[in-house]
Design a protein around this motif. Structure first.
Motif, short mmCIF file in Angstrom:
data_model
loop_
_atom_site.label_atom_id
_atom_site.label_comp_id
_atom_site.label_asym_id
_atom_site.label_seq_id
_atom_site.Cartn_x
_atom_site.Cartn_y
_atom_site.Cartn_z
N PRO A 184 -1.15 13.58 -5.17
CA PRO A 184 -1.76 12.31 -4.75
C PRO A 184 -2.70 11.69 -5.80
O PRO A 184 -2.82 10.46 -5.86
N ASP A 185 -3.33 12.51 -6.63
CA ASP A 185 -4.30 11.96 -7.59
C ASP A 185 -3.56 11.43 -8.83
O ASP A 185 -2.81 12.17 -9.46
N PRO A 186 -3.75 10.15 -9.20
CA PRO A 186 -2.98 9.59 -10.32
C PRO A 186 -3.23 10.30 -11.65
O PRO A 186 -2.31 10.49 -12.44
N VAL A 187 -4.47 10.71 -11.91
CA VAL A 187 -4.76 11.40 -13.18
C VAL A 187 -4.05 12.75 -13.21
O VAL A 187 -3.40 13.11 -14.20
N LYS A 188 -4.15 13.48 -12.10
CA LYS A 188 -3.50 14.81 -12.05
C LYS A 188 -1.98 14.68 -12.11
O LYS A 188 -1.30 15.52 -12.71
N ALA A 189 -1.43 13.64 -11.48
CA ALA A 189 0.03 13.44 -11.52
C ALA A 189 0.47 13.18 -12.97
O ALA A 189 1.47 13.74 -13.44
N ALA A 190 -0.30 12.34 -13.68
CA ALA A 190 0.03 12.05 -15.09
C ALA A 190 -0.07 13.32 -15.93
O ALA A 190 0.81 13.61 -16.76
N GLN A 191 -1.11 14.11 -15.71
CA GLN A 191 -1.29 15.35 -16.48
C GLN A 191 -0.17 16.35 -16.18
O GLN A 191 0.31 17.03 -17.09
N GLU A 192 0.25 16.43 -14.92
CA GLU A 192 1.31 17.36 -14.56
C GLU A 192 2.64 16.95 -15.22
O GLU A 192 3.39 17.80 -15.71
N LEU A 193 2.91 15.65 -15.28
CA LEU A 193 4.15 15.18 -15.94
C LEU A 193 4.10 15.49 -17.44
O LEU A 193 5.11 15.91 -18.03
N VAL A 194 2.95 15.30 -18.05
CA VAL A 194 2.80 15.64 -19.48
C VAL A 194 3.03 17.13 -19.69
O VAL A 194 3.72 17.55 -20.63
N ARG A 195 2.48 17.93 -18.80
CA ARG A 195 2.63 19.38 -18.92
C ARG A 195 4.11 19.78 -18.82
O ARG A 195 4.61 20.60 -19.61
N LEU A 196 4.83 19.17 -17.89
CA LEU A 196 6.26 19.48 -17.73
C LEU A 196 7.05 19.05 -18.96
O LEU A 196 8.00 19.73 -19.37
N GLN A 241 0.84 -1.18 0.00
CA GLN A 241 0.00 0.00 0.00
C GLN A 241 0.89 1.25 0.00
O GLN A 241 1.85 1.33 0.77
N GLY A 242 0.58 2.20 -0.87
CA GLY A 242 1.40 3.41 -0.97
C GLY A 242 2.40 3.35 -2.11
O GLY A 242 2.94 4.38 -2.51
N ASP A 243 2.65 2.13 -2.63
CA ASP A 243 3.52 2.05 -3.82
C ASP A 243 2.83 2.78 -4.97
O ASP A 243 1.60 2.76 -5.11
N ARG A 244 3.65 3.37 -5.81
CA ARG A 244 3.10 4.03 -7.00
C ARG A 244 3.98 3.66 -8.19
O ARG A 244 5.20 3.80 -8.15
N LEU A 245 3.37 3.15 -9.23
CA LEU A 245 4.10 2.86 -10.47
C LEU A 245 3.76 3.92 -11.51
O LEU A 245 2.65 4.46 -11.52
N VAL A 286 -0.18 6.54 -14.34
CA VAL A 286 0.22 6.41 -12.93
C VAL A 286 -0.70 5.38 -12.27
O VAL A 286 -1.92 5.44 -12.42
N VAL A 287 -0.10 4.43 -11.57
CA VAL A 287 -0.83 3.32 -10.95
C VAL A 287 -0.53 3.31 -9.45
O VAL A 287 0.62 3.14 -9.05
N ASP A 288 -1.55 3.50 -8.64
CA ASP A 288 -1.37 3.48 -7.18
C ASP A 288 -1.85 2.15 -6.61
O ASP A 288 -2.91 1.65 -6.99
N VAL A 289 -1.06 1.61 -5.68
CA VAL A 289 -1.51 0.45 -4.91
C VAL A 289 -2.32 1.01 -3.74
O VAL A 289 -1.76 1.53 -2.76
#
Ligand code: MG
Length: 432
Positions: A206-218, A178-182, A232-235
């Motif tokens: 913390p939100d996987p969709v927002k994390a993915a979007q932020e990485l794309v933006r960067l 729990q807490g792992d993130r791929l 982004v995949v959260d356990v």
């Protein structure tokens, strides 16, 4: 239980998005297609769809590796069927929740240079190995990490789906806590955003969709030289395992196991997120040189093409040289002519007129005519002219003419003098 989200973007340079991603309850994947026109999109979409269907039939680690091999075969078959899709290919990276020995584990598979990362206890590790020329050299100790990251051939893959009927698949097993993130990503992310920055975003959003979007933006801010895709995949729940063990990360070959078939739902890549116009590259993010915009090819194909062109060019040059090397004395429209080339020509190299002699074939001694008709070869233009001068010179006959009281010798020219070469400037031979 997994909680996942993804984002993709065409970037700032490419005209189309050849990346695809898949997010289901138990299977997530990223594919980065390559090939001219629409071929790259066809390759990545074909692979993702074949992967999803095959994995549903066998939701084990072995089933996932087999699903990648099926995806490879699907792309390969499609490329063979359709001429304009020849040479297309795609990377694929996927993670799936599978049951091995009555325990839930994450199976990670990879072919090509898309990546899977694991964020655990705040540390980001790359799980997969890139199958690209510079990364193979780096693993062999022949390039430093920084040299590999900026290597001009980092687009050249050593392994991809669809370029051969069979493919070798890397498979890793990760015990989830729990807490792992791929994170799965195409090279459009990590060629623009450095490791530290990727880790920071994955740690803080913390939100996987927002994390993915932020990485794309960067990645767009960093240059956006390629299509960018991140999943982004959260356990979210590990059934209390995190209480039982310390962190564990293993990279062992997948072992067969049975599992119930969970539902899987295909979600194609959504349209690019609404983004503001590109801003100047951030100084905090190292920016790599622009990526080649054309299709990626394997190193083997490049070498083969160059070798083939070199051999063909050499052969044509040798034939052309041989065909145009010599001269011969022949006949054209009844006139004796000096030609450059071979008497019967060679391939498409026809002989050309080098000099006209002004001598008619009919006027040549009968014994010499067959020689001329078949083309009498000479090593040079001068050699050919010498032959004409020495052998086709006019024949003379002396006819006694009787007059009333004296005998006068009159010479009648029965064959014209051989016209000298135009360029030689020698005087015309005259009858005595
Ligand atoms: Mg790419």
């Amino acid at each position: 239980m997994l909680r996942s989200g993804g984002a993709t973007d065409v970037g700032l340079v490419r005209s189309n998005n050849q990346d695809q991603f898949l997010v289901t309850d138990v299977l997530c994947s990223v594919a980065d297609g390559m090939g001219g026109h629409a071929a790259g999109e066809v390759a990545s979409l074909t692979a993702i769809e074949a992967l999803r269907v095959a994995f549903e039939a066998d939701v084990t680690a072995d089933g996932l590796a087999q699903a990648v091999r099926n995806a490879n075969r699907a792309v390969w078959d499609r490329a063979q069927e359709q001429r304009d899709l020849r040479g297309m290919g795609t990377t694929i990276t996927a993670v799936a929740l599978v049951t091995e020995n009555d325990d839930d584990v994450l199976a990670v598979v990879n072919v090509g240079d898309s990546r899977a990362y694991l964020l655990r206890d705040g540390n980001l590790d790359q799980l997969t190995e890139d199958h690209s020329v510079p990364e193979e050299l780096r693993r062999a100790g022949r390039l430093s990490p920084s040299e590999a990251a900026t290597h001009p051939q980092r687009n050249v893959l050593t392994r991809a789906l669809g370029v051969d009927p069979e493919v070798e698949v890397d498979c890793f097993m990760v015990t989830p806590y729990q807490g792992d993130r791929l994170a799965l990503a195409s090279d459009g992310l990590f060629n623009e955003v450095d490791h530290t920055e990727i880790a920071r975003v994955l740690r803080t959003e913390p939100d996987p969709v927002k994390a993915a979007q932020e990485l794309v933006r960067l990645a767009r801010e960093g240059g956006g030289n390629d299509n960018i895709t991140v999943v982004v995949v959260d356990v979210a729940d590990d059934d209390g395992r995190s209480h039982r063990a310390s962190s564990t990360l293993t990279a062992t070959p997948a072992a067969p196991a049975d599992a119930a078939t969970p539902p899987a739902r295909f979600r194609p890549a959504p349209p690019p997120p609404a983004t503001s116009p590109p801003s100047p590259a951030r100084k905090a993010t190292p920016q790599n040189p622009p990526r080649r915009s054309g299709p990626r090819v394997t190193l083997r194909a490049v070498f083969f093409l160059f070798a083939l062109l070199a051999v063909l060019g050499g052969a044509l040059g040798a034939i052309g040289w041989f065909a145009r090397a010599g001269y011969f004395v022949g006949e054209e429209d009844g006139e004796v002519v000096i030609f450059k080339g071979r008497p019967d020509g060679l391939l498409w190299f026809e002989p050309t007129v080098a000099d006209r002699t002004g001598v008619l074939l009919d006027e040549v001694r009968a014994s010499r005519r067959p020689d001329i008709e078949s083309g009498r070869e000479a090593s040079s233009l001068a050699d050919a002219r010498r032959f004409v001068d020495n052998n086709l010179a006019p024949t003379t006959t002396t006819i006694p003419v009787t007059t009333d009281s004296t005998v006068t010798t009159v010479t009648t020219v029965t064959a014209p003098a051989v016209a000298p070469p135009v360029s030689s400037g020698q005087p015309t031979a005259a009858a005595p």
